[in-house]
Design a protein around this motif. Structure first.
Motif, PDB file in Angstrom:
ATOM      1  N   ARG A  92       0.727  -1.145   0.122  1.00 26.92           N
ATOM      2  CA  ARG A  92      -0.142   0.005  -0.148  1.00 26.92           C
ATOM      3  C   ARG A  92       0.810   1.154  -0.144  1.00 26.92           C
ATOM      4  NH1 ARG A  92      -4.928  -1.873   4.234  1.00 26.92           N
ATOM      5  NH2 ARG A  92      -5.094  -3.835   3.346  1.00 26.92           N
ATOM      6  N   LEU A  93       2.219   1.209  -0.027  1.00 25.63           N
ATOM      7  CA  LEU A  93       3.194   2.374  -0.115  1.00 25.63           C
ATOM      8  C   LEU A  93       3.235   2.620  -1.641  1.00 25.63           C
ATOM      9  CD1 LEU A  93       5.739   1.353   2.618  1.00 25.63           C
ATOM     10  CD2 LEU A  93       3.610   2.636   2.924  1.00 25.63           C
ATOM     11  N   ASN A  94       2.447   3.276  -2.001  1.00 25.54           N
ATOM     12  CA  ASN A  94       2.308   3.367  -3.707  1.00 25.54           C
ATOM     13  C   ASN A  94       2.471   4.487  -4.148  1.00 25.54           C
ATOM     14  OD1 ASN A  94      -0.157   4.135  -2.720  1.00 25.54           O
ATOM     15  ND2 ASN A  94      -1.364   2.362  -3.764  1.00 25.54           N
ATOM     16  N   ARG A  95       2.980   5.650  -3.568  1.00 29.30           N
ATOM     17  CA  ARG A  95       2.931   7.018  -4.009  1.00 29.30           C
ATOM     18  C   ARG A  95       3.953   7.040  -5.251  1.00 29.30           C
ATOM     19  NH1 ARG A  95       5.606  12.333  -3.639  1.00 29.30           N
ATOM     20  NH2 ARG A  95       7.506  11.529  -2.599  1.00 29.30           N
ATOM     21  N   LEU A  96       3.587   7.674  -6.256  1.00 28.37           N
ATOM     22  CA  LEU A  96       4.554   7.994  -7.607  1.00 28.37           C
ATOM     23  C   LEU A  96       4.680   9.338  -7.901  1.00 28.37           C
ATOM     24  CD1 LEU A  96       6.506   6.821  -9.640  1.00 28.37           C
ATOM     25  CD2 LEU A  96       4.201   6.438 -11.150  1.00 28.37           C
ATOM     26  N   THR A 106      10.357   9.509  -7.866  1.00 29.97           N
ATOM     27  CA  THR A 106      10.046   8.927  -6.326  1.00 29.97           C
ATOM     28  C   THR A 106       8.944   7.982  -6.337  1.00 29.97           C
ATOM     29  OG1 THR A 106      10.675  11.064  -5.536  1.00 29.97           O
ATOM     30  CG2 THR A 106       9.752   9.445  -4.132  1.00 29.97           C
ATOM     31  N   VAL A 107       9.496   6.800  -5.859  1.00 28.31           N
ATOM     32  CA  VAL A 107       8.558   5.709  -6.019  1.00 28.31           C
ATOM     33  C   VAL A 107       8.186   5.003  -4.543  1.00 28.31           C
ATOM     34  CG1 VAL A 107      10.454   4.188  -6.654  1.00 28.31           C
ATOM     35  CG2 VAL A 107       8.163   3.422  -7.321  1.00 28.31           C
ATOM     36  N   GLY A 108       6.952   4.569  -4.180  1.00 24.26           N
ATOM     37  CA  GLY A 108       6.747   3.865  -2.858  1.00 24.26           C
ATOM     38  C   GLY A 108       7.145   2.394  -2.986  1.00 24.26           C
ATOM     39  N   ALA A 109       7.505   1.890  -1.694  1.00 23.79           N
ATOM     40  CA  ALA A 109       7.969   0.520  -1.928  1.00 23.79           C
ATOM     41  C   ALA A 109       7.070  -0.455  -2.499  1.00 23.79           C
ATOM     42  CB  ALA A 109       8.439   0.107  -0.505  1.00 23.79           C
ATOM     43  N   SER A 136       8.812  -5.670  -7.621  1.00 27.72           N
ATOM     44  CA  SER A 136       8.891  -4.212  -7.186  1.00 27.72           C
ATOM     45  C   SER A 136      10.240  -3.350  -7.400  1.00 27.72           C
ATOM     46  CB  SER A 136       8.631  -4.292  -5.745  1.00 27.72           C
ATOM     47  OG  SER A 136       9.805  -4.724  -5.031  1.00 27.72           O
ATOM     48  N   VAL A 137       9.800  -2.001  -7.452  1.00 31.46           N
ATOM     49  CA  VAL A 137      11.053  -1.172  -7.833  1.00 31.46           C
ATOM     50  C   VAL A 137      11.989  -1.297  -6.881  1.00 31.46           C
ATOM     51  CG1 VAL A 137      11.660   1.181  -8.526  1.00 31.46           C
ATOM     52  CG2 VAL A 137       9.622   0.404  -9.432  1.00 31.46           C
ATOM     53  N   VAL A 138      11.529  -1.008  -5.645  1.00 32.06           N
ATOM     54  CA  VAL A 138      12.544  -0.993  -4.370  1.00 32.06           C
ATOM     55  C   VAL A 138      13.301  -2.309  -4.480  1.00 32.06           C
ATOM     56  CG1 VAL A 138      12.723  -0.863  -1.932  1.00 32.06           C
ATOM     57  CG2 VAL A 138      11.429   1.008  -3.162  1.00 32.06           C
ATOM     58  N   GLY A 139      12.461  -3.208  -4.381  1.00 29.06           N
ATOM     59  CA  GLY A 139      12.950  -4.564  -4.220  1.00 29.06           C
ATOM     60  C   GLY A 139      14.381  -4.937  -4.947  1.00 29.06           C
ATOM     61  N   LEU A 140      14.065  -4.529  -6.353  1.00 22.50           N
ATOM     62  CA  LEU A 140      15.261  -4.624  -7.428  1.00 22.50           C
ATOM     63  C   LEU A 140      16.132  -3.723  -6.950  1.00 22.50           C
ATOM     64  CD1 LEU A 140      15.616  -5.989 -10.332  1.00 22.50           C
ATOM     65  CD2 LEU A 140      15.187  -3.739 -11.204  1.00 22.50           C
ATOM     66  N   LEU A 141      16.098  -2.677  -6.802  1.00 19.69           N
ATOM     67  CA  LEU A 141      16.969  -1.435  -6.364  1.00 19.69           C
ATOM     68  C   LEU A 141      17.991  -2.079  -5.112  1.00 19.69           C
ATOM     69  CD1 LEU A 141      15.201   1.721  -6.531  1.00 19.69           C
ATOM     70  CD2 LEU A 141      16.703   0.994  -7.976  1.00 19.69           C
ATOM     71  N   VAL A 196      13.337  -1.029   6.753  1.00 20.75           N
ATOM     72  CA  VAL A 196      12.248  -1.012   5.714  1.00 20.75           C
ATOM     73  C   VAL A 196      12.089   0.394   4.946  1.00 20.75           C
ATOM     74  CG1 VAL A 196       9.727  -1.088   5.606  1.00 20.75           C
ATOM     75  CG2 VAL A 196      10.954  -2.632   7.348  1.00 20.75           C
ATOM     76  N   VAL A 197      12.610   0.142   3.596  1.00 19.88           N
ATOM     77  CA  VAL A 197      12.552   1.213   2.698  1.00 19.88           C
ATOM     78  C   VAL A 197      11.018   1.443   2.268  1.00 19.88           C
ATOM     79  CG1 VAL A 197      13.007   2.004   0.413  1.00 19.88           C
ATOM     80  CG2 VAL A 197      14.866   0.793   1.666  1.00 19.88           C
ATOM     81  N   THR A 198      10.882   2.843   2.675  1.00 18.28           N
ATOM     82  CA  THR A 198       9.349   3.106   2.271  1.00 18.28           C
ATOM     83  C   THR A 198       9.222   3.826   0.860  1.00 18.28           C
ATOM     84  OG1 THR A 198       9.520   5.190   3.302  1.00 18.28           O
ATOM     85  CG2 THR A 198       8.724   3.410   4.515  1.00 18.28           C
ATOM     86  N   GLU A 199      10.308   4.757   0.707  1.00 21.31           N
ATOM     87  CA  GLU A 199      10.433   5.236  -0.805  1.00 21.31           C
ATOM     88  C   GLU A 199      11.912   5.226  -1.220  1.00 21.31           C
ATOM     89  OE1 GLU A 199       6.774   8.464  -0.917  1.00 21.31           O
ATOM     90  OE2 GLU A 199       8.729   9.141  -0.579  1.00 21.31           O
ATOM     91  N   ALA A 200      11.875   5.617  -2.513  1.00 28.47           N
ATOM     92  CA  ALA A 200      13.241   5.565  -3.468  1.00 28.47           C
ATOM     93  C   ALA A 200      13.061   6.760  -4.385  1.00 28.47           C
ATOM     94  CB  ALA A 200      13.879   4.435  -3.947  1.00 28.47           C
ATOM     95  N   THR A 201      14.235   7.522  -4.433  1.00 28.86           N
ATOM     96  CA  THR A 201      13.978   8.431  -5.504  1.00 28.86           C
ATOM     97  C   THR A 201      15.422   8.162  -6.549  1.00 28.86           C
ATOM     98  OG1 THR A 201      13.239  10.253  -4.254  1.00 28.86           O
ATOM     99  CG2 THR A 201      14.524  10.953  -6.137  1.00 28.86           C
ATOM    100  N   VAL A 202      14.664   8.187  -7.745  1.00 28.94           N
ATOM    101  CA  VAL A 202      15.745   7.428  -8.791  1.00 28.94           C
ATOM    102  C   VAL A 202      15.910   8.152 -10.058  1.00 28.94           C
ATOM    103  CG1 VAL A 202      16.010   5.364 -10.122  1.00 28.94           C
ATOM    104  CG2 VAL A 202      14.612   5.277  -8.028  1.00 28.94           C
ATOM    105  N   ARG A 203      16.795   8.277 -10.479  1.00 31.48           N
ATOM    106  CA  ARG A 203      17.232   9.014 -11.825  1.00 31.48           C
ATOM    107  C   ARG A 203      16.477   8.216 -12.965  1.00 31.48           C
ATOM    108  NH1 ARG A 203      22.127   9.123 -13.623  1.00 31.48           N
ATOM    109  NH2 ARG A 203      22.989   7.700 -11.880  1.00 31.48           N
ATOM    110  N   ALA A 204      15.916   8.891 -13.991  1.00 34.34           N
ATOM    111  CA  ALA A 204      15.657   8.254 -14.986  1.00 34.34           C
ATOM    112  C   ALA A 204      16.391   8.722 -16.109  1.00 34.34           C
ATOM    113  CB  ALA A 204      14.134   8.814 -15.423  1.00 34.34           C
ATOM    114  N   VAL A 205      16.122   7.876 -17.393  1.00 32.44           N
ATOM    115  CA  VAL A 205      17.048   8.150 -18.662  1.00 32.44           C
ATOM    116  C   VAL A 205      16.099   8.823 -19.633  1.00 32.44           C
ATOM    117  CG1 VAL A 205      18.435   7.147 -20.473  1.00 32.44           C
ATOM    118  CG2 VAL A 205      18.319   6.031 -18.102  1.00 32.44           C
ATOM    119  N   PRO A 206      16.863   9.844 -20.490  1.00 32.16           N
ATOM    120  CA  PRO A 206      16.173  10.757 -21.379  1.00 32.16           C
ATOM    121  C   PRO A 206      15.981   9.909 -22.605  1.00 32.16           C
ATOM    122  CG  PRO A 206      17.992  11.606 -21.011  1.00 32.16           C
ATOM    123  CD  PRO A 206      18.146  10.644 -20.086  1.00 32.16           C
ATOM    124  N   LEU A 207      15.419   8.796 -22.665  1.00 31.20           N
ATOM    125  CA  LEU A 207      15.140   7.923 -23.964  1.00 31.20           C
ATOM    126  C   LEU A 207      14.159   7.249 -24.084  1.00 31.20           C
ATOM    127  CD1 LEU A 207      17.423   6.356 -25.624  1.00 31.20           C
ATOM    128  CD2 LEU A 207      17.380   4.600 -23.875  1.00 31.20           C
TER     129      LEU A 207
END
Length: 461
Positions: A92-96, A106-109, A136-141, A196-207
């Motif tokens: 339920r930690l689903n903010r984007l 920034t992505v929720g866990a 999950s994004v956070v799990g992969l990171l 417990v990671v609740t959110e991560a901020t991640v760089r994207a690629v301009p592609l």
């Protein structure tokens, strides 16, 4: 099996906005399930926080009641069943939030890549992700994140800028290059035992696009083409990413793939400066030697937008009862290919669903591993073995036996370290000695002890 007093569980339920489930209560079985149906867990509690404040309250309660905590989003990495403690579901930690101008998100866990990549694509951005959209994004990171573009762009955790983490004391920490840098280092590849990671901020690629997809070759061609692929892939530039998978597909697979034995050749050509025409022309130039060797049953290679990268590997999206094992390899040669052909090639009889050989190197390799804790990045190839265990077609014992046979055969090529996400069911010896280089493992142990001195976060799930 630990028994908690009902009034203690009630106090936790009343303190959080989320939900608490005990064995036998309505909703427990639904929440305890994960992607791998072989992992039938039955922890003492399943707790589903609604927000970060809930996570804080849950961890304070767990520390007070001596209850180990196992964070989980999708359960892709659940390699053993939980029988005690708390399963903390982050779904339920689903903010984007996407900052298009700054090219970061920034992505929720609780969010998966399939939740995120379409929104990024709409903003003209692409994420460096893994091969499976349902992870999950956070799990992969946290495990590093080797994906279909990693030879060119590196691992997913290379793009992490910060994490919000609730530690064992229930405190919210922001970990980045300036704040708690030791924790920030560990979270990028250290995977477990850190909070417990609740959110991560991640760089994207301009592609917006790559040139990629897959070629599926029939059983009569797969052995010959596996050898040809090895010759072809060894000297390719870092802009080309590729793997092959020996597949035995179920009858319900679409079209001509239903029930077929095939070789799936995965391909992705990346150039951040190229036009669409240039991507297509150069990508096809690299593919030409393989195209000349056989006619595929299915050809999905073409201009691929960023929200369809998961089509390169075409991993299953529905939960499955899967046994898996993987390894990193120092090298690969035709003797190795011959071993694999003998076990899962076109003429073999096998209960294994997929055996993948992936070319690594390129941007994965780093001379100085200290900027992050990612393990397994110095290998030349990776090997992944999967078996969907379904009675009576492929009983678990037969799948395990076949997988262990490949494990034993490939030992001469095995590398000294392995990435966490490839380890499958890591034994204590593998966890201690192979998931990270020795200096990285020692430093990770120190960071875990600093942020979780009482081992609230148990390893292994």
């Amino acid at each position: 099996m630990k028994e908690f007093e009902s009034h203690d569980v009630t106090s936790l339920s009343q303190e959080i906005r989320g939900e608490v489930f005990t064995r036998g209560t309505h909703g427990y079985r639904r929440e305890v399930g994960g992607f791998n149906l072989l992992t039938a867990s039955s922890p003492d509690l399943v707790v589903v926080p609604e927000d970060e404040a809930d996570v804080q309250a849950i961890l304070r309660w767990a520390a007070e009641h001596d209850c180990t905590v196992h964070p989980q989003a999708t359960g892709h990495g659940a390699y053993r069943p939980l029988e005690t403690g708390m399963l903390l579901k982050t779904t339920r930690l689903n903010r984007l939030a996407i900052d298009q101008e700054a090219q970061r998100f920034t992505v929720g866990a609780g969010l998966t890549w399939q939740d995120v990549v379409p929104e990024l694509h709409a903003a003209g951005l692409m994420a460096v992700s893994g091969s499976a959209a349902t992870v999950s994004v956070v799990g992969l990171l946290l495990g590093g994140g080797i994906g279909p573009l990693s030879r060119t762009l590196g691992v997913a955790s290379d793009y992490a800028e910060s994490f919000r983490v609730v530690n064992a004391a229930g405190e919210v920490l922001v970990a980045d290059a300036e704040h708690h840098p030791d924790l920030f280092w560990a979270l990028r590849g250290g995977k477990v035992g850190l909070g417990v990671v609740t959110e991560a901020t991640v760089r994207a690629v301009p592609l917006s696009h790559v040139y990629g997809g897959g070629l599926f070759f029939g059983a009569e061609d797969m052995d010959r083409l596996a050898h040809a692929w090895l010759d072809w892939v060894t000297d390719l530039p870092d802009a080309v990413n590729s793997s092959i998978a020996f597949l035995r597909l179920p009858p319900e697979a679409p079209g001509p793939l239903g029930g077929a034995t095939v070789l799936h050749l995965r391909f992705a050509y990346v150039d951040t400066e190229a036009s669409h025409d240039e991507l297509r022309d150069q990508g096809e130039a690299y593919l030409a030697p393989l195209r000349a060797l056989g006619t595929p049953i299915i050809d999905t290679i073409g201009l691929l937008p960023g929200d369809r990268l998961a089509e390169i590997h075409a991993d299953p999206t529905d939960p499955v009862p899967v046994w898996e094992w993987g390894d990193m390899l120092e090298s690969a040669d035709h003797d190795l290919i011959e071993h694999l052909v003998g076990q899962v090639g076109g003429k073999a009889q096998s209960v294994l669903t997929a055996v993948e050989l992936r070319r690594l190197g390129g941007a994965l390799v780093r001379d100085d591993l200290s900027p992050s804790a990612v393990g397994g990045t110095r290998a030349a190839f990776s090997l992944l073995v999967l078996g969907v265990a379904i009675e009576p077609v492929a009983p678990l014992v037969a799948v395990e036996t076949a997988g262990h046979m490949i494990r034993d055969l490939v030992q001469p090529w095995s590398a000294s370290e392995i990435n966490y996400h490839w380890a499958g069911y890591p034994t204590p010896e593998v966890f201690t000695n192979r998931l990270w280089p020795a200096k990285t493992a020692e430093r990770l142990s120190e960071v875990r002890s600093r942020y979780d001195p009482n081992r609230l976060f148990e390893f292994g799930n």
